[in-house]
Scaffold this motif. Structure first.
Motif, mmCIF file in Angstrom:
data_model
loop_
_atom_site.group_PDB
_atom_site.id
_atom_site.type_symbol
_atom_site.label_atom_id
_atom_site.label_comp_id
_atom_site.label_asym_id
_atom_site.label_seq_id
_atom_site.Cartn_x
_atom_site.Cartn_y
_atom_site.Cartn_z
ATOM 1 N N CYS A 134 1.929 35.940 30.716
ATOM 2 C CA CYS A 134 3.151 35.663 31.477
ATOM 3 C C CYS A 134 2.945 34.449 32.356
ATOM 4 O O CYS A 134 1.907 34.308 32.993
ATOM 5 N N LYS B 110 4.908 33.824 34.853
ATOM 6 C CA LYS B 110 5.439 34.136 36.181
ATOM 7 C C LYS B 110 4.432 34.915 37.013
ATOM 8 O O LYS B 110 3.425 35.397 36.504
ATOM 9 N N ASP B 111 4.773 35.062 38.279
ATOM 10 C CA ASP B 111 3.814 35.652 39.196
ATOM 11 C C ASP B 111 4.478 36.666 40.129
ATOM 12 O O ASP B 111 4.140 36.725 41.325
ATOM 13 N N CYS B 112 5.405 37.431 39.582
ATOM 14 C CA CYS B 112 6.145 38.416 40.380
ATOM 15 C C CYS B 112 5.145 39.255 41.190
ATOM 16 O O CYS B 112 4.186 39.788 40.630
ATOM 17 N N TYR C 114 4.916 42.090 42.462
ATOM 18 C CA TYR C 114 4.756 43.531 42.277
ATOM 19 C C TYR C 114 4.101 43.884 40.948
ATOM 20 O O TYR C 114 3.754 45.032 40.700
ATOM 21 N N CYS C 115 3.948 42.912 40.054
ATOM 22 C CA CYS C 115 3.645 43.242 38.656
ATOM 23 C C CYS C 115 2.169 43.081 38.296
ATOM 24 O O CYS C 115 1.540 42.077 38.645
ATOM 25 N N ILE D 215 0.754 42.460 35.453
ATOM 26 C CA ILE D 215 0.349 41.444 34.468
ATOM 27 C C ILE D 215 0.787 40.041 34.900
ATOM 28 O O ILE D 215 0.865 39.120 34.099
ATOM 29 N N ARG D 216 1.059 39.878 36.180
ATOM 30 C CA ARG D 216 1.418 38.559 36.727
ATOM 31 C C ARG D 216 0.327 37.545 36.410
ATOM 32 O O ARG D 216 -0.847 37.889 36.277
ATOM 33 N N GLY E 80 5.675 39.301 28.554
ATOM 34 C CA GLY E 80 5.769 38.431 29.727
ATOM 35 C C GLY E 80 6.657 37.237 29.403
ATOM 36 O O GLY E 80 7.077 37.041 28.257
ATOM 37 N N GLU E 81 6.920 36.454 30.435
ATOM 38 C CA GLU E 81 7.827 35.315 30.240
ATOM 39 C C GLU E 81 7.034 34.082 29.799
ATOM 40 O O GLU E 81 6.161 33.614 30.512
HETATM 41 FE FE1 SF4 Z 1 7.371 39.139 36.301
HETATM 42 FE FE2 SF4 Z 1 7.946 40.241 33.866
HETATM 43 FE FE3 SF4 Z 1 5.924 38.488 34.159
HETATM 44 FE FE4 SF4 Z 1 5.675 40.902 35.211
HETATM 45 S S1 SF4 Z 1 5.865 40.447 33.056
HETATM 46 S S2 SF4 Z 1 5.118 38.929 36.196
HETATM 47 S S3 SF4 Z 1 7.800 41.324 35.848
HETATM 48 S S4 SF4 Z 1 8.119 38.074 34.467
#
Ligand code: SF4
Ligand code: SAH
Length: 338
Positions: free
Chosen positions: A49, A51-53, A55-56, A58-59, A95-96
């Protein structure tokens, strides 16, 4: 018409009032769309992924995760399993990733899944924010539903749980949801329930946001701490009890069913992480979709969005209500089309 005040009251209901709310959710569902339950086999395609959300698990900045991408054979075997087990639909989630290579690969996989099922397998994608063109390509390839949660409709809270950079923008998120709709997808969204800093008013606003956005499907469930996520650790002292998050998630499902009788509502995996009967309970409050995990066993431990993610699902209890071999599209979406 339900006001925010009514909704807050329902969210605060206890004991027999709460049970009555659950029963009302079921009643509304049964008279709007029946008591059938539809399956989507969940394939966790990749935990890579960009992204770095906060809460997640697998960020992107969590270095403790072993990253994987399923091979084409692994994805198609899982899809074949869903097809042969008569699930009717699959969800491909990851993931994104925005690279052309990824977009082309997904396009190809969607076409192949359609092919192996003679066009019969329903395909939902859940792959984050992408461009309008990308969504169009995936739709043209044969996917027809897409899940993209708003996570929290409160802009300030959204900003609190995401890094402060343009890659994590509330407005972009909304734009992506609107793009999905304009392409023709059945659009699913939802929120996490019981986030630190989230109030009952916020949750009422989330429900009204979903109604206003006229979503076709909803997946929402309790927020769960992830060891790989800084937000979870830093705000652990603000976390509501598991029991609160569990009951409030069920109330959210029942209320959303009352507000939007004909949409599809998933019994989320996160509910099951708190209570082994979680998903069945959700069905008993108004949900109508279950997503059994059909990812290959050996990668499941690496797709840890949060701690204690359940590994399997036993559908025997509601077996006689499962509509095998059907897409179970959102009746809400279908009635808009006419
Ligand atoms: Fe964000 Fe989805 Fe990546 Fe988790 S998998 S960090 S929720 S985008
Ligand atoms: N990357 C895609 C799909 C995978 S994440 C996306 O973000 O849309 C799928 C969902 O997992 C997210 O929408 C989020 O709501 C949920 N999730 C992630 N971390 C979570 C946590 N700690 N507790 C509960 N749900 C979580």
């Amino acid at each position: 018409m339900y006001t925010k005040h009514n909704i807050i009251e329902m969210l605060n209901s206890q004991s027999s009032d709460m049970e009555r709310l659950f029963a009302r959710g079921v009643e509304v569902r049964n008279s709007a769309i029946g008591d059938g339950v539809y399956l989507r086999g969940l394939i966790e395609y990749s935990n890579i992924c960009s992204k770095d959300c906060l809460y997640c698990g697998i960020r992107s900045s969590n270095r403790e995760v072993e990253r994987y991408v399923l091979t084409e054979t692994q994805v198609l075997d899982a899809a074949k399993f869903a097809y042969e087990s008569n699930y009717g639909s699959v969800v491909l989630q990851c993931g994104e990733v925005k690279s052309e290579r990824h977009i082309t690969l997904i396009e190809h996989l969607v076409k192949e899944m359609k092919k192996l099922s003679n066009g019969t397998l329903g395909i939902t994608l859940s792959m984050g924010e992408q461009t309008l063109e990308c969504y169009q390509r995936w739709f043209d390839a044969g996917a027809h539903r897409y899940l993209l949660r708003i996570e929290s409709s409160n802009r300030d809270l959204y900003n609190k749980i995401h890094p402060n950079n343009p890659q994590h923008s509330y407005d972009e998120r909304i734009m992506a949801i609107e793009n999905l709709r304009s392409v023709g997808f059945q659009v699913g969204s939802g929120v996490m329930i019981g986030l630190p800093y989230q109030s009952v008013e916020d949750l009422a606003d989330d429900l009204l946001w979903m109604k206003r956005m006229d979503i076709d499907m909803c997946g929402m469930g309790p927020y769960l701490i992830s060891e790989g996520a800084p937000f979870g650790l830093e705000s652990a002292h603000l976390l509501k009890s598991e029991q609160w998050r569990f009951e409030t998630s069920l109330k959210m499902i029942a209320i959303l069913r009352i507000l939007m009788p004909k949409i599809n509502i998933a019994a989320s995996t996160a509910l099951q992480a708190i209570n082994p009967m979680g998903r069945i309970k959700a069905i008993e409050c108004g949900a109508n979709i279950i997503m059994p995990n059909i990812s290959p066993e050996n990668i499941r431990a690496n797709y840890n969005l949060y701690n204690n993610k359940p590994r399997s699902f036993d559908s025997k209890i509601i077996e006689d209500r499962v509509h095998y071999g059907e897409w179970g599209d959102s009746s809400h979406f279908n009635s808009k089309k006419r």
